[in-house]
Write a protein that holds these residues in place. Structure first.
Motif, PDB file in Angstrom:
ATOM      1  N   THR A  32       2.722   7.133  17.824  1.00 63.54           N
ATOM      2  CA  THR A  32       3.967   6.978  17.077  1.00 63.54           C
ATOM      3  C   THR A  32       3.799   7.482  15.651  1.00 63.54           C
ATOM      4  OG1 THR A  32       5.542   5.356  16.213  1.00 63.54           O
ATOM      5  CG2 THR A  32       3.298   4.596  16.567  1.00 63.54           C
ATOM      6  N   GLN A  33       4.823   8.125  15.144  1.00 62.17           N
ATOM      7  CA  GLN A  33       4.754   8.695  13.800  1.00 62.17           C
ATOM      8  C   GLN A  33       4.967   7.652  12.709  1.00 62.17           C
ATOM      9  OE1 GLN A  33       7.648  11.836  13.723  1.00 62.17           O
ATOM     10  NE2 GLN A  33       6.405  13.242  14.970  1.00 62.17           N
ATOM     11  N   SER A  34       5.542   6.514  13.059  1.00 64.38           N
ATOM     12  CA  SER A  34       5.868   5.511  12.044  1.00 64.38           C
ATOM     13  C   SER A  34       4.700   4.596  11.702  1.00 64.38           C
ATOM     14  CB  SER A  34       7.043   4.655  12.524  1.00 64.38           C
ATOM     15  OG  SER A  34       6.697   3.971  13.721  1.00 64.38           O
ATOM     16  N   PHE A  35       3.579   4.721  12.440  1.00 67.50           N
ATOM     17  CA  PHE A  35       2.480   3.788  12.213  1.00 67.50           C
ATOM     18  C   PHE A  35       1.878   3.932  10.830  1.00 67.50           C
ATOM     19  CE2 PHE A  35      -2.079   2.835  12.282  1.00 67.50           C
ATOM     20  CZ  PHE A  35      -2.022   1.493  12.583  1.00 67.50           C
ATOM     21  N   PHE A  36       1.623   5.164  10.376  1.00 64.73           N
ATOM     22  CA  PHE A  36       0.953   5.381   9.110  1.00 64.73           C
ATOM     23  C   PHE A  36       1.919   5.395   7.916  1.00 64.73           C
ATOM     24  CE2 PHE A  36      -3.265   6.970  10.758  1.00 64.73           C
ATOM     25  CZ  PHE A  36      -3.990   6.038  10.033  1.00 64.73           C
ATOM     26  N   SER A  37       3.118   4.948   8.121  1.00 66.93           N
ATOM     27  CA  SER A  37       4.047   4.866   6.992  1.00 66.93           C
ATOM     28  C   SER A  37       3.634   3.719   6.071  1.00 66.93           C
ATOM     29  CB  SER A  37       5.475   4.630   7.492  1.00 66.93           C
ATOM     30  OG  SER A  37       5.581   3.383   8.140  1.00 66.93           O
ATOM     31  N   LEU A  38       3.938   3.852   4.793  1.00 63.77           N
ATOM     32  CA  LEU A  38       3.587   2.824   3.814  1.00 63.77           C
ATOM     33  C   LEU A  38       4.222   1.485   4.169  1.00 63.77           C
ATOM     34  CD1 LEU A  38       2.270   2.020   1.135  1.00 63.77           C
ATOM     35  CD2 LEU A  38       4.335   2.826  -0.043  1.00 63.77           C
ATOM     36  N   LYS A  39       5.454   1.547   4.624  1.00 64.28           N
ATOM     37  CA  LYS A  39       6.166   0.316   4.984  1.00 64.28           C
ATOM     38  C   LYS A  39       5.450  -0.437   6.099  1.00 64.28           C
ATOM     39  CE  LYS A  39      10.701  -1.396   6.473  1.00 64.28           C
ATOM     40  NZ  LYS A  39      12.082  -1.021   6.869  1.00 64.28           N
ATOM     41  N   VAL A  41       2.183  -0.256   6.940  1.00 60.41           N
ATOM     42  CA  VAL A  41       0.909  -0.779   6.436  1.00 60.41           C
ATOM     43  C   VAL A  41       1.140  -2.065   5.652  1.00 60.41           C
ATOM     44  CG1 VAL A  41      -1.031  -0.322   4.894  1.00 60.41           C
ATOM     45  CG2 VAL A  41      -0.199   1.489   6.392  1.00 60.41           C
ATOM     46  N   VAL A  42       2.178  -2.063   4.817  1.00 58.93           N
ATOM     47  CA  VAL A  42       2.532  -3.264   4.049  1.00 58.93           C
ATOM     48  C   VAL A  42       2.918  -4.402   4.995  1.00 58.93           C
ATOM     49  CG1 VAL A  42       4.206  -4.236   2.440  1.00 58.93           C
ATOM     50  CG2 VAL A  42       3.205  -1.992   1.990  1.00 58.93           C
ATOM     51  N   ASN A  43       3.648  -4.082   6.049  1.00 56.05           N
ATOM     52  CA  ASN A  43       4.043  -5.106   7.026  1.00 56.05           C
ATOM     53  C   ASN A  43       2.827  -5.752   7.679  1.00 56.05           C
ATOM     54  OD1 ASN A  43       6.791  -4.824   6.626  1.00 56.05           O
ATOM     55  ND2 ASN A  43       7.054  -3.325   8.254  1.00 56.05           N
ATOM     56  N   ILE A  44       1.821  -4.949   8.016  1.00 57.14           N
ATOM     57  CA  ILE A  44       0.598  -5.477   8.641  1.00 57.14           C
ATOM     58  C   ILE A  44      -0.111  -6.435   7.694  1.00 57.14           C
ATOM     59  CG2 ILE A  44      -1.675  -4.872   9.546  1.00 57.14           C
ATOM     60  CD1 ILE A  44      -0.481  -2.263  10.556  1.00 57.14           C
ATOM     61  N   LEU A  45      -0.238  -6.034   6.433  1.00 56.11           N
ATOM     62  CA  LEU A  45      -0.910  -6.884   5.444  1.00 56.11           C
ATOM     63  C   LEU A  45      -0.146  -8.185   5.231  1.00 56.11           C
ATOM     64  CD1 LEU A  45      -1.936  -4.198   2.786  1.00 56.11           C
ATOM     65  CD2 LEU A  45      -3.444  -5.411   4.371  1.00 56.11           C
ATOM     66  N   GLU A  46       1.168  -8.089   5.110  1.00 62.62           N
ATOM     67  CA  GLU A  46       1.975  -9.283   4.853  1.00 62.62           C
ATOM     68  C   GLU A  46       1.968 -10.231   6.053  1.00 62.62           C
ATOM     69  OE1 GLU A  46       5.803  -7.810   3.861  1.00 62.62           O
ATOM     70  OE2 GLU A  46       5.239  -7.171   1.835  1.00 62.62           O
ATOM     71  N   GLU A 164       2.603  -8.227  -2.352  1.00 61.79           N
ATOM     72  CA  GLU A 164       3.221  -9.494  -2.010  1.00 61.79           C
ATOM     73  C   GLU A 164       2.257 -10.615  -2.366  1.00 61.79           C
ATOM     74  OE1 GLU A 164       3.403 -11.158   1.911  1.00 61.79           O
ATOM     75  OE2 GLU A 164       5.584 -11.137   1.841  1.00 61.79           O
ATOM     76  N   SER A 165       2.782 -11.697  -2.911  1.00 63.18           N
ATOM     77  CA  SER A 165       1.927 -12.768  -3.419  1.00 63.18           C
ATOM     78  C   SER A 165       1.026 -13.361  -2.337  1.00 63.18           C
ATOM     79  CB  SER A 165       2.792 -13.869  -4.034  1.00 63.18           C
ATOM     80  OG  SER A 165       3.788 -14.302  -3.122  1.00 63.18           O
ATOM     81  N   GLY A 166       1.512 -13.427  -1.088  1.00 64.22           N
ATOM     82  CA  GLY A 166       0.678 -13.946  -0.007  1.00 64.22           C
ATOM     83  C   GLY A 166      -0.551 -13.093   0.220  1.00 64.22           C
ATOM     84  N   PHE A 274      -7.737  -8.197  10.794  1.00 59.51           N
ATOM     85  CA  PHE A 274      -6.994  -6.945  10.664  1.00 59.51           C
ATOM     86  C   PHE A 274      -6.856  -6.255  12.020  1.00 59.51           C
ATOM     87  CE2 PHE A 274      -6.622  -2.399   9.466  1.00 59.51           C
ATOM     88  CZ  PHE A 274      -5.464  -2.495   8.700  1.00 59.51           C
ATOM     89  N   LEU A 275      -7.906  -6.296  12.850  1.00 55.28           N
ATOM     90  CA  LEU A 275      -7.849  -5.685  14.180  1.00 55.28           C
ATOM     91  C   LEU A 275      -6.795  -6.363  15.045  1.00 55.28           C
ATOM     92  CD1 LEU A 275      -8.894  -3.820  16.413  1.00 55.28           C
ATOM     93  CD2 LEU A 275     -10.712  -5.485  16.859  1.00 55.28           C
ATOM     94  N   MET A 276      -6.757  -7.684  15.020  1.00 56.38           N
ATOM     95  CA  MET A 276      -5.753  -8.398  15.799  1.00 56.38           C
ATOM     96  C   MET A 276      -4.345  -8.096  15.283  1.00 56.38           C
ATOM     97  SD  MET A 276      -7.765 -12.047  16.194  1.00 56.38           S
ATOM     98  CE  MET A 276      -6.428 -12.858  17.061  1.00 56.38           C
ATOM     99  N   GLY A 277      -4.223  -7.926  13.962  1.00 51.91           N
ATOM    100  CA  GLY A 277      -2.930  -7.540  13.393  1.00 51.91           C
ATOM    101  C   GLY A 277      -2.522  -6.147  13.830  1.00 51.91           C
TER     102      GLY A 277
END
Length: 318
Positions: A32-39, A41-46, A164-166, A274-277
């Protein structure tokens, strides 16, 4: 060169997980092309910031030769008490320390019961998990507490140092835990609790104090995770945190922490979270049913436990 080989040998689990993470990222970026989008990556971290907090605490618990099944219940009850305090007019600046203190108290109860009754931590924390969850249901009567103040919501999902603060709080906990666990007396005694508690006791170390302190830390981190989840959802409910202890245990065992205690692996735990995320995020992007997430998590935990047990047997034979 020899030092490098020794380091690679000690960090073999972390390096293997890192390779698996990279392979997963390459696979998902191809699919998928949307995986490496900044949005994204931020979603995974949050989405994994609170899981990272729970996994860090659980790593310390399992390193000490114990386990904590009440994590999700502590998260739920501390979050509900915070929401009730906010609804009652208490300021955000007082409600958050109150929640952290409450989480620490519930963790201390676990540690004290385990130390003085000498009953297995699995049984004690299983009982307190039902007890704390029951308190959550009694306090709310099963009705979620919503419409929390904007200041509280900003604490959990606002920006802090550009993130994000979390996410920022999870990273700060990791930074603080590295010297505490690896370079200070506390971490040495905690791992010794899991490795040889009798020898530690004979050397004059007050093992009860350190046993309780580990559970207090787990309780505080559970309460902090509850604050983040509640602020993000703008809702506190009794069913929050269900099965989150299983995710934390899975990440810790996958990360290379000894199943029977005596050795912890913080870098491996962080990479495993991170892997599970990544897996959850990848299944969502590929429109795979969420039911498969439970199956994959269970399969990963089973593989991690089997590998950890074989590793322990090999080290004992060696």
């Amino acid at each position: 060169m020899i030092a490098l080989k020794r380091w690679c040998s000690r960090q073999s689990t972390s390096l293997l997980l890192l390779v698996v993470c990279l392979a997963m990222m390459v696979f998902l970026s191809i699919q998928t092309q949307s995986f490496f989008s900044l949005k994204n990556v931020v979603n995974i971290l949050e989405a994994n910031s609170y899981r990272l907090l729970l996994a860090c605490g659980m790593m310390c618990i399992i390193s000490s030769g114990a386990i904590d099944l009440s994590v999700g219940s502590i998260l739920s009850f501390s979050a509900i008490c915070t929401a009730m305090a906010l609804k009652g007019g208490l300021s955000v600046g007082l409600s958050i320390p109150l929640a952290l203190a409450l989480g620490g108290i519930m963790g201390a109860i676990n540690g004290l019961l385990i130390h003085f009754t000498r009953i297995n931590a699995f049984i004690i924390t299983l009982a307190t998990a039902f007890l704390y969850r029951g308190l959550s249901l009694i306090a709310t009567q099963g009705i979620p507490i919503t419409k929390l103040p904007q200041g509280f919501r900003s604490f959990g999902c606002g920006d802090l140092f550009g993130m994000e603060s979390g996410v920022t709080m999870a990273l700060l906990v990791i930074v603080l835990l590295i010297p505490l666990f690896y370079h200070m007396r506390w971490g040495t005694y905690v791992t010794s609790l899991g490795g040889n508690p009798e020898a530690l006791k004979r050397s004059g170390v007050p093992i009860g104090r350190y046993r309780v302190s580990v559970f207090v830390l787990m309780g505080v981190l559970s309460a902090l995770a509850g604050i983040i989840v509640t602020a993000r959802l703008n809702s506190a409910e009794a069913n929050a945190g269900l099965n989150m202890e299983m995710d934390a245990i899975c990440a810790v065992i996958m990360g290379g922490t000894a199943l029977h205690g005596g050795r912890g692996n913080l870098p491996g735990t962080v990479i495993a979270v991170f892997l599970m995320g990544l897996i959850r995020n990848g299944l969502t992007i590929l429109s795979v049913s969420s039911y498969y997430q439970q199956f994959i998590t269970g399969a990963m935990l089973l593989c991690a436990v089997v590998i950890a047990e074989f590793r322990e047997r090999k080290s004992r034979i060696g």
